[in-house]
Motif scaffolding. Sequence first.
Motif, mmCIF file in Angstrom:
data_model
loop_
_atom_site.group_PDB
_atom_site.id
_atom_site.type_symbol
_atom_site.label_atom_id
_atom_site.label_comp_id
_atom_site.label_asym_id
_atom_site.label_seq_id
_atom_site.Cartn_x
_atom_site.Cartn_y
_atom_site.Cartn_z
ATOM 1 N N SER A 49 39.986 36.850 62.245
ATOM 2 C CA SER A 49 41.196 36.014 62.211
ATOM 3 C C SER A 49 41.495 35.556 60.794
ATOM 4 N N ILE A 50 40.446 35.151 60.066
ATOM 5 C CA ILE A 50 40.633 34.707 58.684
ATOM 6 C C ILE A 50 41.113 35.855 57.818
ATOM 7 N N ILE A 51 40.528 37.046 58.013
ATOM 8 C CA ILE A 51 40.955 38.220 57.239
ATOM 9 C C ILE A 51 42.427 38.518 57.492
ATOM 10 N N ARG A 52 42.845 38.451 58.770
ATOM 11 C CA ARG A 52 44.253 38.707 59.096
ATOM 12 C C ARG A 52 45.170 37.697 58.429
ATOM 13 N N LYS A 53 44.778 36.433 58.410
ATOM 14 C CA LYS A 53 45.600 35.408 57.773
ATOM 15 C C LYS A 53 45.738 35.669 56.275
ATOM 16 N N TYR A 54 44.637 36.040 55.638
ATOM 17 C CA TYR A 54 44.709 36.365 54.209
ATOM 18 C C TYR A 54 45.598 37.585 53.979
ATOM 19 N N GLN A 55 45.488 38.580 54.879
ATOM 20 C CA GLN A 55 46.347 39.765 54.756
ATOM 21 C C GLN A 55 47.813 39.392 54.938
ATOM 22 N N GLU A 56 48.094 38.485 55.879
ATOM 23 C CA GLU A 56 49.470 38.022 56.073
ATOM 24 C C GLU A 56 49.979 37.297 54.835
ATOM 25 N N ILE A 57 49.114 36.492 54.234
ATOM 26 C CA ILE A 57 49.497 35.794 52.992
ATOM 27 C C ILE A 57 49.827 36.813 51.911
ATOM 28 N N HIS A 58 48.973 37.849 51.780
ATOM 29 C CA HIS A 58 49.223 38.906 50.794
ATOM 30 C C HIS A 58 50.551 39.596 51.080
ATOM 31 N N THR A 59 50.819 39.878 52.357
ATOM 32 C CA THR A 59 52.059 40.558 52.734
ATOM 33 C C THR A 59 53.284 39.713 52.373
ATOM 34 N N VAL A 60 53.227 38.427 52.707
ATOM 35 C CA VAL A 60 54.346 37.527 52.387
ATOM 36 C C VAL A 60 54.573 37.467 50.880
ATOM 37 N N LEU A 61 53.487 37.317 50.122
ATOM 38 C CA LEU A 61 53.619 37.221 48.661
ATOM 39 C C LEU A 61 54.113 38.538 48.070
ATOM 40 N N ASP A 62 53.579 39.663 48.561
ATOM 41 C CA ASP A 62 54.017 40.967 48.046
ATOM 42 C C ASP A 62 55.498 41.194 48.326
ATOM 43 N N GLU A 63 55.964 40.830 49.534
ATOM 44 C CA GLU A 63 57.372 41.010 49.875
ATOM 45 C C GLU A 63 58.251 40.106 49.019
ATOM 46 N N ASP A 64 57.805 38.868 48.809
ATOM 47 C CA ASP A 64 58.568 37.947 47.978
ATOM 48 C C ASP A 64 58.625 38.447 46.538
#
Length: 371
Positions: A49-64
Amino acid sequence: MCVQPFLQETLEKHQESLKKQRQAVKHRLKKLAARQSEISQKSSVIRESIIRKYQEIHTVLDEDLRITLSHLEMEERAAVSALDGLMERNCSLIQEIEQDLARLTVALDQTDTEPDTMSFFSFPEQQDMETADRVMDLLNRTDPSSVNLDEAKAEQILSLTNNMLLLICSQTPIIKKLIKSYSSEVCLDPETAHPKLIISHQGDSATYTNTWQQLQDVPGRFDTTLNVISLQGFSFGRHYWEIDVTGKTYWELGVTYPTIPRKGTTEDCWLGRGNESWCVEFFDGEYTAWHGGVPRQLPFTKRFCRIGVLCSFPAGLVTFLEADNMTPLFSFCAGTFSDCLHLALCPGHDHNGTNAKPIVICNAPSPTSDL
């Protein structure tokens, strides 16, 4: 030879009792194995779950980042295109002027043989004025400063990204707030301090002195090793302390049972040399973890200023960290603790003044609650 009925009955009862005890132990073993599996599964779920959250953070930042850069690139392309157009107009005028210069050169060469060739340049002053006007008009229309990026927008983007960076830095490492929530106030027990240690009035620091202080030789006082332990002991929950070792070239710190030997030259009096204590030692630029007399060399060379010590009774864990970034230095999986634990410190000899700084406990503002 026949066994007497009474003895046989007694042995049979004992046999039955042993079978019941064996069954109870087997049942507990089964429960322990199930609990072990449950903890592993829960840990795996939490980790994923923690890994997925970090991946989601990376995805949001990369898209931004992609969107932000695309807007900047659009402005850059528009500005470059506008400047291309202005440069093209300048090149066109230069070509026209060069053509006039070429014709004028030819006319000048033919003035002696063909006087009529100058008729093309009958009014040079007027042509000069027209050309000058065209050049001035072009220069006015192609001022480089007329093409700009949206610098105010760029500054705002930089400001927003900097604020986002500051926010992220204030929240990381995320484990820091959690671990600090386990902070427990402790003070050093002067009744345990070696006579060459000066314990501060607040009980938060220990400093080596070359003078043997005339102190009462109580049973709990270390008389050979330069150790001191905390007045408070802990037997449940999770507890965390930070110790400032700034400017020191040698120190030992860790946790110990109150049963650690205090007298004589036995190795067990040293932190981590017996089974009663766990410690990390810094000496001669190297870090070593000790327990049960077994040294474990640590792969660190930087001289850290603040060391964290975390002990968890539910997990049977003693962890040492570099406190600023919460970087783990070493963890002991100690199993089930058999006694309460005390914080233990050794500031070491002063080494001709190179290690004269005190070792200081950085107490938390308030005692922790057991979590």
